[in-house]
Design a protein around this motif. Structure first.
Motif, PDB file in Angstrom:
ATOM      1  N   LEU A 145      -9.031  87.815  -4.680  1.00  0.00           N
ATOM      2  CA  LEU A 145     -10.240  88.390  -5.262  1.00  0.00           C
ATOM      3  C   LEU A 145     -10.702  87.582  -6.473  1.00  0.00           C
ATOM      4  O   LEU A 145     -11.902  87.375  -6.686  1.00  0.00           O
ATOM      5  N   ASP A 146      -9.762  87.127  -7.280  1.00  0.00           N
ATOM      6  CA  ASP A 146     -10.127  86.297  -8.434  1.00  0.00           C
ATOM      7  C   ASP A 146     -10.773  84.987  -7.968  1.00  0.00           C
ATOM      8  O   ASP A 146     -11.740  84.513  -8.573  1.00  0.00           O
ATOM      9  N   THR A 147     -10.212  84.405  -6.900  1.00  0.00           N
ATOM     10  CA  THR A 147     -10.804  83.179  -6.349  1.00  0.00           C
ATOM     11  C   THR A 147     -12.218  83.442  -5.853  1.00  0.00           C
ATOM     12  O   THR A 147     -13.139  82.643  -6.098  1.00  0.00           O
ATOM     13  N   LEU A 148     -12.417  84.578  -5.171  1.00  0.00           N
ATOM     14  CA  LEU A 148     -13.743  84.939  -4.655  1.00  0.00           C
ATOM     15  C   LEU A 148     -14.734  85.102  -5.807  1.00  0.00           C
ATOM     16  O   LEU A 148     -15.853  84.560  -5.760  1.00  0.00           O
ATOM     17  N   ARG A 149     -14.332  85.829  -6.845  1.00  0.00           N
ATOM     18  CA  ARG A 149     -15.248  86.053  -7.973  1.00  0.00           C
ATOM     19  C   ARG A 149     -15.604  84.732  -8.660  1.00  0.00           C
ATOM     20  O   ARG A 149     -16.762  84.503  -9.053  1.00  0.00           O
ATOM     21  N   GLY A 150     -14.621  83.871  -8.822  1.00  0.00           N
ATOM     22  CA  GLY A 150     -14.895  82.589  -9.467  1.00  0.00           C
ATOM     23  C   GLY A 150     -15.876  81.736  -8.678  1.00  0.00           C
ATOM     24  O   GLY A 150     -16.768  81.103  -9.261  1.00  0.00           O
ATOM     25  N   LEU A 151     -15.744  81.730  -7.356  1.00  0.00           N
ATOM     26  CA  LEU A 151     -16.658  80.938  -6.533  1.00  0.00           C
ATOM     27  C   LEU A 151     -18.060  81.540  -6.525  1.00  0.00           C
ATOM     28  O   LEU A 151     -19.058  80.810  -6.533  1.00  0.00           O
ATOM     29  N   ILE A 152     -18.150  82.885  -6.524  1.00  0.00           N
ATOM     30  CA  ILE A 152     -19.465  83.530  -6.569  1.00  0.00           C
ATOM     31  C   ILE A 152     -20.151  83.228  -7.897  1.00  0.00           C
ATOM     32  O   ILE A 152     -21.373  83.008  -7.953  1.00  0.00           O
ATOM     33  N   GLU A 153     -19.392  83.181  -8.995  1.00  0.00           N
ATOM     34  CA  GLU A 153     -19.978  82.811 -10.288  1.00  0.00           C
ATOM     35  C   GLU A 153     -20.543  81.402 -10.242  1.00  0.00           C
ATOM     36  O   GLU A 153     -21.590  81.119 -10.843  1.00  0.00           O
ATOM     37  N   LYS A 154     -19.881  80.502  -9.532  1.00  0.00           N
ATOM     38  CA  LYS A 154     -20.392  79.140  -9.392  1.00  0.00           C
ATOM     39  C   LYS A 154     -21.734  79.128  -8.661  1.00  0.00           C
ATOM     40  O   LYS A 154     -22.628  78.332  -8.991  1.00  0.00           O
ATOM     41  N   ILE A 155     -21.875  80.003  -7.671  1.00  0.00           N
ATOM     42  CA  ILE A 155     -23.160  80.097  -6.962  1.00  0.00           C
ATOM     43  C   ILE A 155     -24.269  80.495  -7.928  1.00  0.00           C
ATOM     44  O   ILE A 155     -25.349  79.892  -7.954  1.00  0.00           O
ATOM     45  N   TYR A 156     -23.991  81.495  -8.762  1.00  0.00           N
ATOM     46  CA  TYR A 156     -25.005  81.963  -9.701  1.00  0.00           C
ATOM     47  C   TYR A 156     -25.253  80.942 -10.817  1.00  0.00           C
ATOM     48  O   TYR A 156     -26.381  80.805 -11.307  1.00  0.00           O
ATOM     49  N   ASP A 157     -24.211  80.217 -11.237  1.00  0.00           N
ATOM     50  CA  ASP A 157     -24.381  79.228 -12.306  1.00  0.00           C
ATOM     51  C   ASP A 157     -25.345  78.118 -11.889  1.00  0.00           C
ATOM     52  O   ASP A 157     -26.090  77.598 -12.728  1.00  0.00           O
ATOM     53  N   GLY A 158     -25.333  77.745 -10.631  1.00  0.00           N
ATOM     54  CA  GLY A 158     -26.211  76.669 -10.172  1.00  0.00           C
ATOM     55  C   GLY A 158     -27.543  77.140  -9.632  1.00  0.00           C
ATOM     56  O   GLY A 158     -28.350  76.316  -9.171  1.00  0.00           O
ATOM     57  N   ALA A 159     -27.799  78.451  -9.693  1.00  0.00           N
ATOM     58  CA  ALA A 159     -29.010  78.990  -9.070  1.00  0.00           C
ATOM     59  C   ALA A 159     -30.280  78.493  -9.762  1.00  0.00           C
ATOM     60  O   ALA A 159     -31.282  78.185  -9.098  1.00  0.00           O
ATOM     61  N   ALA A 160     -30.275  78.393 -11.093  1.00  0.00           N
ATOM     62  CA  ALA A 160     -31.487  77.992 -11.820  1.00  0.00           C
ATOM     63  C   ALA A 160     -31.887  76.557 -11.453  1.00  0.00           C
ATOM     64  O   ALA A 160     -33.062  76.270 -11.201  1.00  0.00           O
ATOM     65  N   GLU A 161     -30.931  75.639 -11.434  1.00  0.00           N
ATOM     66  CA  GLU A 161     -31.235  74.253 -11.085  1.00  0.00           C
ATOM     67  C   GLU A 161     -31.689  74.143  -9.632  1.00  0.00           C
ATOM     68  O   GLU A 161     -32.601  73.373  -9.307  1.00  0.00           O
ATOM     69  N   ARG A 162     -31.102  74.924  -8.750  1.00  0.00           N
ATOM     70  CA  ARG A 162     -31.512  74.891  -7.350  1.00  0.00           C
ATOM     71  C   ARG A 162     -32.930  75.420  -7.192  1.00  0.00           C
ATOM     72  O   ARG A 162     -33.712  74.890  -6.388  1.00  0.00           O
ATOM     73  N   ARG A 163     -33.283  76.460  -7.944  1.00  0.00           N
ATOM     74  CA  ARG A 163     -34.662  76.971  -7.883  1.00  0.00           C
ATOM     75  C   ARG A 163     -35.643  75.904  -8.362  1.00  0.00           C
ATOM     76  O   ARG A 163     -36.736  75.763  -7.819  1.00  0.00           O
ATOM     77  N   ARG A 164     -35.276  75.164  -9.403  1.00  0.00           N
ATOM     78  CA  ARG A 164     -36.153  74.104  -9.900  1.00  0.00           C
ATOM     79  C   ARG A 164     -36.354  73.017  -8.850  1.00  0.00           C
ATOM     80  O   ARG A 164     -37.483  72.592  -8.576  1.00  0.00           O
ATOM     81  N   LEU A 165     -35.277  72.576  -8.221  1.00  0.00           N
ATOM     82  CA  LEU A 165     -35.377  71.543  -7.197  1.00  0.00           C
ATOM     83  C   LEU A 165     -36.157  72.045  -5.987  1.00  0.00           C
ATOM     84  O   LEU A 165     -36.974  71.324  -5.403  1.00  0.00           O
ATOM     85  N   ASN A 166     -35.926  73.281  -5.597  1.00  0.00           N
ATOM     86  CA  ASN A 166     -36.662  73.850  -4.464  1.00  0.00           C
ATOM     87  C   ASN A 166     -38.147  73.964  -4.776  1.00  0.00           C
ATOM     88  O   ASN A 166     -38.994  73.775  -3.898  1.00  0.00           O
TER      89      ASN A 166
END
Length: 439
Positions: A4-25
Motif C-alpha cells: 500500500l505504501d508503494t501504491l501511494r508513493g507511485l500515485i503521488e508521482k502521478i499527481y506531482d507530474g500532472a501540472a507539467e503534463r497539462r502544460r505540454l498537452n
C-alpha cells in the motif's frame, strides 16, 4: 502495508507530474494560452489572439514515419506470424501510433502485458499514458521495478480503483469510504519482473523519466503567437488607410432630420459634402505589414532548424522551384531523426513481446527478436523498385528480402507467395528443375 505504501508513493508521482503534463498537452493541442502572449497584451486585443500549432506539426511529422511492420525472431528469415497475430488481436495498428505520439509529447508512455480471460494463447497488450500510470524505472536496466495505474476518477478527479504492478504479482485495489484502497484481487505471474514496460523518449542519459520532443520550439511558438496577435491588431487599426477631416463641424455628420449619422456610414466614407468650404479631407498611407510576415518567416526558419522539418512543411519556400532531389535532401534530417526515434522506442515493443512470450509459453527461454519498421524516407516507388531489382539481379539479396525492401506487409507477401505457387509457368520450372536434379 508495504504494498500500500508503494501504491501511494507511485500515485503521488502521478499527481506531482500532472501540472507539467497539462502544460505540454496544452501546447500540443493548440489551446489558447493568454499568459504566454505577454503582459502587454491589451484586453481589447485578446479576441484577436492566434495560436500557431507548431508543436503538433513537429510531433505528427515525426510520428507519421514510425510504423511497425512486424517482429523478426532470431534464426527466422521472415517476420513472426504469431507475434503479428498478437499485434493485430490487440488493435496495435491503431494503438501503437498513439503510444509513440504520447512518448514524443510528454516523454513517456507504457506498454502493459496481461492475460486474456477468453483466450489463454493470446496475450492482452495495451498502451497507457503517463497521465494515469507511473513506473519506478531502474536506471541500470530500464525495467520497471514497480508501477501503479489509477482508474475511474469521480467528479472530483479522485480515482476509485488502482492497480499495482510488482515483479511477481499484479494487485488490484478499490477505494472504500473510511478505509482507503482495499485489495480486491491479485494475479500472480512469477515472471520476476513487472508486466509494465516503460516507453521513454530520451535525449540524454540524465533523462530518466523521458523528455518531450516539443521543448525546443515552445518558446518560438509563444513568440510567433505574439507576432500573429499583433498582426491581427495592426490589420484592424492601420492596415486600411485612415481618413482625416480638418475644419468640419459636428453638423456635417448629421442627417437632414438632425440625427447623427451611424458610425459605419462615416467609416466607409458616405459623407458627400461639408458645410465649411475651407474644410479639408484626406487619408493617411496604409501601414506595410511585411515586417510582421518577415518575423514570422524567421521564426519558421528557426523551427525548421531545430526540428529538422523541411521548409515547405512550415509554409515557406525559396523563389526557385523545388526539385524532387531537393525535397529528398531537405527531408534527410527528418528521416534520420525518425530512424533514431524508432531505435529509442523499439526497446519497449521488444521487451513487451518477450514478456508476452514468457507468459504465454511459460518459459524463460525466449529468442532474441527485432522490430521491423517501415522505411521512414520518401523515395518514389519506381526509384526504389529499380534499386531493389538491381540488388536481386546482382545476387546481393534474395527475392523475399526485396519484398521487405519494397514495404510489402506480411499478408501481402503471403498472398504473393500463394499466387506464384499456383502459377503454371512456375510449376513447370520447378518440375523441370527437379527432373534435372534427378538426372
Amino acid at each position: 502495508m508495504a504494498d500500500l505504501d508503494t501504491l501511494r508513493g507511485l500515485i503521488e508521482k502521478i499527481y506531482d507530474g500532472a501540472a507539467e503534463r497539462r502544460r505540454l498537452n496544452a501546447y500540443y493541442d493548440g489551446a489558447l494560452r493568454l499568459a504566454a502572449l505577454g503582459i502587454t497584451l491589451p484586453p481589447e486585443m485578446r479576441n484577436l489572439a492566434v495560436v500557431v500549432n507548431w508543436p503538433r506539426l513537429a510531433i505528427r511529422s515525426l510520428e507519421e514515419r514510425l510504423d511497425v511492420e512486424g517482429f523478426r525472431l532470431a534464426g527466422e528469415t521472415g517476420t513472426s506470424d504469431r507475434l503479428w497475430d498478437w499485434w493485430q488481436a490487440n488493435n496495435l495498428d491503431s494503438r501503437a501510433p498513439l503510444a509513440h505520439r504520447e512518448a514524443l509529447v510528454t516523454g513517456d508512455a507504457y506498454v502493459v502485458v496481461g492475460r486474456r480471460a477468453d483466450d489463454e494463447q493470446t496475450p492482452l497488450i495495451t498502451v497507457e499514458s503517463g497521465d494515469h500510470l507511473h513506473a519506478d524505472v531502474d536506471p541500470a536496466t530500464g525495467e520497471a521495478r514497480a508501477a501503479a495505474r489509477v482508474y475511474a476518477p469521480d467528479d472530483n478527479g479522485v480515482p476509485q480503483r488502482a492497480a499495482l504492478y510488482l515483479p511477481d504479482v499484479n494487485i488490484y485495489y478499490e477505494l472504500r469510504s473510511g478505509s482507503g484502497f482495499v485489495e480486491v484481487d491479485a494475479v500472480e505471474h512469477d515472471l520476476g519482473t513487472t508486466t509494465v514496460v516503460p516507453m521513454l523518449y530520451q535525449d540524454r542519459l540524465s533523462d530518466e523519466t523521458g523528455r518531450s520532443e516539443m521543448l525546443d520550439i515552445i518558446g518560438l511558438t509563444d513568440a510567433c503567437c505574439r507576432t500573429l496577435t499583433n498582426l491581427g491588431g495592426a490589420q484592424e487599426l492601420i492596415a486600411v488607410p485612415q481618413r482625416y477631416v480638418l475644419g468640419a463641424t459636428s453638423e456635417d455628420f448629421r442627417n437632414q432630420d438632425g440625427t447623427p449619422k451611424p458610425a459605419w456610414e462615416a467609416y466607409i466614407g458616405r459623407i458627400w459634402a461639408l458645410g465649411n468650404e475651407e474644410a479639408k479631407v484626406g487619408q493617411f498611407t496604409a501601414a506595410d505589414l511585411r515586417n510582421f510576415t518577415e518575423v514570422i518567416n524567421q521564426y519558421s526558419k528557426l523551427v525548421s532548424a531545430l526540428t529538422g522539418l523541411p521548409p515547405h512543411y512550415l509554409g515557406y519556400s525559396t523563389e526557385n522551384p523545388t526539385s524532387a532531389d531537393a525535397i529528398r535532401s531537405s527531408e534527410s534530417r527528418l528521416v534520420k531523426r525518425s530512424e533514431r526515434a524508432a531505435t529509442t522506442l523499439e526497446d519497449a515493443w521488444e521487451r513487451g513481446m518477450r514478456l508476452a512470450l514468457r507468459w504465454i509459453d511459460d518459459t524463460d527461454d525466449v529468442p532474441r527478436l527485432e522490430t521491423k519498421w517501415r522505411d521512414p524516407s520518401t523515395p518514389t516507388f519506381a526509384a526504389k523498385a529499380d534499386a531493389v531489382t538491381k540488388l536481386v539481379q546482382a545476387g546481393i539479396i534474395p527475392k523475399e528480402a526485396a519484398w521487405d525492401q519494397l514495404g510489402f506487409s506480411p499478408e501481402q507477401q503471403a498472398h504473393y507467395t500463394q499466387l506464384m505457387a499456383s502459377d503454371p509457368i512456375n510449376t513447370l520450372i520447378r518440375s523441370v528443375g527437379a527432373d534435372t536434379a534427378q538426372a
